[in-house]
Design a protein around this motif. Sequence first.
Motif, PDB file in Angstrom:
ATOM      1  N   LEU A  44      32.749  47.039  51.953  1.00 39.54           N
ATOM      2  CA  LEU A  44      31.606  47.778  52.495  1.00 39.54           C
ATOM      3  C   LEU A  44      30.506  47.934  51.447  1.00 39.54           C
ATOM      4  CD1 LEU A  44      33.205  50.674  54.572  1.00 39.54           C
ATOM      5  CD2 LEU A  44      31.750  48.833  55.420  1.00 39.54           C
ATOM      6  N   PHE A  45      30.918  48.248  50.225  1.00 39.52           N
ATOM      7  CA  PHE A  45      29.944  48.503  49.165  1.00 39.52           C
ATOM      8  C   PHE A  45      29.497  47.227  48.454  1.00 39.52           C
ATOM      9  CE2 PHE A  45      31.881  52.677  49.697  1.00 39.52           C
ATOM     10  CZ  PHE A  45      30.760  53.486  49.708  1.00 39.52           C
ATOM     11  N   ALA A  46      30.373  46.222  48.398  1.00 40.30           N
ATOM     12  CA  ALA A  46      30.036  44.971  47.711  1.00 40.30           C
ATOM     13  C   ALA A  46      30.629  43.801  48.498  1.00 40.30           C
ATOM     14  CB  ALA A  46      30.566  44.989  46.286  1.00 40.30           C
ATOM     15  N   PRO A  47      29.934  43.369  49.568  1.00 37.37           N
ATOM     16  CA  PRO A  47      30.489  42.307  50.421  1.00 37.37           C
ATOM     17  C   PRO A  47      30.742  40.991  49.687  1.00 37.37           C
ATOM     18  CG  PRO A  47      28.525  43.289  51.405  1.00 37.37           C
ATOM     19  CD  PRO A  47      28.680  43.879  50.043  1.00 37.37           C
ATOM     20  N   GLU A  48      30.014  40.745  48.605  1.00 39.51           N
ATOM     21  CA  GLU A  48      30.161  39.485  47.873  1.00 39.51           C
ATOM     22  C   GLU A  48      31.310  39.518  46.858  1.00 39.51           C
ATOM     23  OE1 GLU A  48      28.040  42.272  45.370  1.00 39.51           O
ATOM     24  OE2 GLU A  48      27.729  41.733  47.443  1.00 39.51           O
ATOM     25  N   PHE A  49      31.919  40.671  46.653  1.00 41.55           N
ATOM     26  CA  PHE A  49      32.968  40.810  45.646  1.00 41.55           C
ATOM     27  C   PHE A  49      34.208  40.016  46.057  1.00 41.55           C
ATOM     28  CE2 PHE A  49      36.449  42.873  43.400  1.00 41.55           C
ATOM     29  CZ  PHE A  49      35.931  42.962  42.118  1.00 41.55           C
ATOM     30  N   ASP A  50      34.729  39.210  45.117  1.00 40.43           N
ATOM     31  CA  ASP A  50      35.930  38.408  45.363  1.00 40.43           C
ATOM     32  C   ASP A  50      37.158  39.209  44.927  1.00 40.43           C
ATOM     33  OD1 ASP A  50      37.804  36.474  45.830  1.00 40.43           O
ATOM     34  OD2 ASP A  50      37.111  35.113  44.244  1.00 40.43           O
ATOM     35  N   LEU A  51      37.904  39.690  45.900  1.00 41.24           N
ATOM     36  CA  LEU A  51      39.070  40.533  45.604  1.00 41.24           C
ATOM     37  C   LEU A  51      40.184  39.771  44.902  1.00 41.24           C
ATOM     38  CD1 LEU A  51      39.183  42.510  48.950  1.00 41.24           C
ATOM     39  CD2 LEU A  51      38.484  43.389  46.714  1.00 41.24           C
ATOM     40  N   ARG A  52      40.175  38.448  44.987  1.00 40.48           N
ATOM     41  CA  ARG A  52      41.204  37.655  44.316  1.00 40.48           C
ATOM     42  C   ARG A  52      41.066  37.703  42.798  1.00 40.48           C
ATOM     43  NH1 ARG A  52      40.033  32.316  47.530  1.00 40.48           N
ATOM     44  NH2 ARG A  52      38.009  33.127  46.961  1.00 40.48           N
ATOM     45  N   THR A  53      39.918  38.153  42.304  1.00 34.93           N
ATOM     46  CA  THR A  53      39.720  38.228  40.857  1.00 34.93           C
ATOM     47  C   THR A  53      40.344  39.487  40.254  1.00 34.93           C
ATOM     48  OG1 THR A  53      37.594  39.358  41.082  1.00 34.93           O
ATOM     49  CG2 THR A  53      37.561  36.940  41.009  1.00 34.93           C
ATOM     50  N   VAL A  54      40.762  40.408  41.097  1.00 23.96           N
ATOM     51  CA  VAL A  54      41.362  41.656  40.614  1.00 23.96           C
ATOM     52  C   VAL A  54      42.829  41.406  40.307  1.00 23.96           C
ATOM     53  CG1 VAL A  54      41.866  44.062  41.137  1.00 23.96           C
ATOM     54  CG2 VAL A  54      39.766  43.017  42.000  1.00 23.96           C
ATOM     55  N   LYS A  55      43.194  41.569  39.057  1.00 22.87           N
ATOM     56  CA  LYS A  55      44.581  41.363  38.628  1.00 22.87           C
ATOM     57  C   LYS A  55      45.377  42.656  38.822  1.00 22.87           C
ATOM     58  CE  LYS A  55      43.882  37.238  36.869  1.00 22.87           C
ATOM     59  NZ  LYS A  55      43.589  36.332  37.934  1.00 22.87           N
ATOM     60  N   ALA A  56      46.584  42.513  39.260  1.00 24.22           N
ATOM     61  CA  ALA A  56      47.462  43.672  39.425  1.00 24.22           C
ATOM     62  C   ALA A  56      47.863  44.207  38.052  1.00 24.22           C
ATOM     63  CB  ALA A  56      48.707  43.275  40.212  1.00 24.22           C
ATOM     64  N   THR A  57      47.869  45.513  37.922  1.00 26.95           N
ATOM     65  CA  THR A  57      48.313  46.109  36.670  1.00 26.95           C
ATOM     66  C   THR A  57      49.827  46.315  36.731  1.00 26.95           C
ATOM     67  OG1 THR A  57      47.882  48.335  37.507  1.00 26.95           O
ATOM     68  CG2 THR A  57      46.131  47.294  36.231  1.00 26.95           C
ATOM     69  N   ALA A  58      50.454  46.207  35.606  1.00 24.27           N
ATOM     70  CA  ALA A  58      51.908  46.360  35.535  1.00 24.27           C
ATOM     71  C   ALA A  58      52.288  47.815  35.778  1.00 24.27           C
ATOM     72  CB  ALA A  58      52.420  45.908  34.176  1.00 24.27           C
ATOM     73  N   HIS A  59      53.325  48.003  36.552  1.00 24.95           N
ATOM     74  CA  HIS A  59      53.849  49.351  36.788  1.00 24.95           C
ATOM     75  C   HIS A  59      54.896  49.640  35.727  1.00 24.95           C
ATOM     76  CE1 HIS A  59      55.174  52.935  38.853  1.00 24.95           C
ATOM     77  NE2 HIS A  59      56.412  52.486  38.758  1.00 24.95           N
ATOM     78  N   ARG A  60      54.649  50.639  34.940  1.00 23.67           N
ATOM     79  CA  ARG A  60      55.580  50.972  33.862  1.00 23.67           C
ATOM     80  C   ARG A  60      56.139  52.371  34.081  1.00 23.67           C
ATOM     81  NH1 ARG A  60      53.808  47.445  29.223  1.00 23.67           N
ATOM     82  NH2 ARG A  60      52.046  46.362  30.095  1.00 23.67           N
ATOM     83  N   THR A  61      57.409  52.492  33.858  1.00 26.38           N
ATOM     84  CA  THR A  61      58.026  53.807  33.946  1.00 26.38           C
ATOM     85  C   THR A  61      58.142  54.368  32.540  1.00 26.38           C
ATOM     86  OG1 THR A  61      60.208  52.784  33.863  1.00 26.38           O
ATOM     87  CG2 THR A  61      59.331  53.294  36.036  1.00 26.38           C
ATOM     88  N   ARG A  62      57.728  55.592  32.389  1.00 27.54           N
ATOM     89  CA  ARG A  62      57.759  56.217  31.076  1.00 27.54           C
ATOM     90  C   ARG A  62      59.183  56.601  30.723  1.00 27.54           C
ATOM     91  NH1 ARG A  62      54.491  57.276  27.691  1.00 27.54           N
ATOM     92  NH2 ARG A  62      55.245  59.339  27.228  1.00 27.54           N
ATOM     93  N   ASN A  63      59.473  56.529  29.451  1.00 26.61           N
ATOM     94  CA  ASN A  63      60.775  56.948  28.956  1.00 26.61           C
ATOM     95  C   ASN A  63      60.802  58.472  28.964  1.00 26.61           C
ATOM     96  OD1 ASN A  63      62.909  57.758  27.162  1.00 26.61           O
ATOM     97  ND2 ASN A  63      63.006  55.629  26.504  1.00 26.61           N
ATOM     98  N   GLN A  64      61.812  59.041  29.574  1.00 24.22           N
ATOM     99  CA  GLN A  64      61.882  60.487  29.718  1.00 24.22           C
ATOM    100  C   GLN A  64      62.189  61.217  28.406  1.00 24.22           C
ATOM    101  OE1 GLN A  64      64.956  60.876  32.607  1.00 24.22           O
ATOM    102  NE2 GLN A  64      66.598  60.407  31.172  1.00 24.22           N
ATOM    103  N   HIS A  65      62.672  60.513  27.403  1.00 25.49           N
ATOM    104  CA  HIS A  65      63.083  61.157  26.161  1.00 25.49           C
ATOM    105  C   HIS A  65      62.015  61.148  25.070  1.00 25.49           C
ATOM    106  CE1 HIS A  65      67.118  61.438  27.726  1.00 25.49           C
ATOM    107  NE2 HIS A  65      67.149  60.134  27.931  1.00 25.49           N
ATOM    108  N   PHE A  66      61.006  60.281  25.202  1.00 28.39           N
ATOM    109  CA  PHE A  66      60.042  60.108  24.123  1.00 28.39           C
ATOM    110  C   PHE A  66      58.624  60.309  24.608  1.00 28.39           C
ATOM    111  CE2 PHE A  66      63.750  57.613  22.982  1.00 28.39           C
ATOM    112  CZ  PHE A  66      63.999  58.054  21.697  1.00 28.39           C
ATOM    113  N   LYS A  67      57.844  60.978  23.793  1.00 21.79           N
ATOM    114  CA  LYS A  67      56.425  61.156  24.082  1.00 21.79           C
ATOM    115  C   LYS A  67      55.686  59.877  23.712  1.00 21.79           C
ATOM    116  CE  LYS A  67      56.721  66.014  22.877  1.00 21.79           C
ATOM    117  NZ  LYS A  67      56.465  66.977  21.830  1.00 21.79           N
ATOM    118  N   SER A  68      54.448  59.799  24.141  1.00 22.00           N
ATOM    119  CA  SER A  68      53.625  58.634  23.839  1.00 22.00           C
ATOM    120  C   SER A  68      53.453  58.494  22.333  1.00 22.00           C
ATOM    121  CB  SER A  68      52.260  58.778  24.512  1.00 22.00           C
ATOM    122  OG  SER A  68      51.457  57.672  24.238  1.00 22.00           O
ATOM    123  N   GLY A  69      53.753  57.312  21.806  1.00 20.31           N
ATOM    124  CA  GLY A  69      53.595  57.041  20.380  1.00 20.31           C
ATOM    125  C   GLY A  69      54.750  57.511  19.507  1.00 20.31           C
ATOM    126  N   GLU A  70      55.741  58.155  20.109  1.00 21.11           N
ATOM    127  CA  GLU A  70      56.853  58.680  19.312  1.00 21.11           C
ATOM    128  C   GLU A  70      57.786  57.574  18.815  1.00 21.11           C
ATOM    129  OE1 GLU A  70      60.271  62.162  19.519  1.00 21.11           O
ATOM    130  OE2 GLU A  70      59.077  61.723  21.304  1.00 21.11           O
TER     131      GLU A  70
END
Length: 143
Positions: A44-70
């Motif tokens: 609707l907002f960008a009819p010319e936009f090619d959706l095939r160029t959008v790469k899927a981001t990886a789904h990552r599950t965080r480790n429950q025992h460690f903080k970010s960078g620990e």
Amino acid sequence: MAESHIVTGLVAKRAELAGQIDFHRKALDKIGDDLRHIDATIKLFAPEFDLRTVKATAHRTRNQHFKSGEVPRSMLDVLREHGGAMTSRQIAETILLRKGIEASNEHIAQLQKGVLAVLRVQEARQIVVLADSSGTARAWKLA
């Protein structure tokens, strides 16, 4: 001929797995619907936009025992205090021991994957080097 309690247990497990498949199919269908709605809104907002160029981001599950960078900090601390070369498994076991987490094979394997990823990044930054790669286990040390 199989025992009836074995067959009963297998039938119950099969029913459980079939239920999980149905649940996840429904969730996947909902996510697919949401994605189609987002795609239509983008168009609707960008009819010319090619959706095939959008790469899927990886789904990552965080480790429950460690903080970010620990994990990177803990890994470098372990290598610094040990002074010599260590394998990723030894590093993972030491980190788990210091955190007071049960060093089960599952916990060790999970953390070892993270430690290996961090070691590769730190190797590229020339903070750690591969000390010994003879055999199947690789030993790492600080540069």
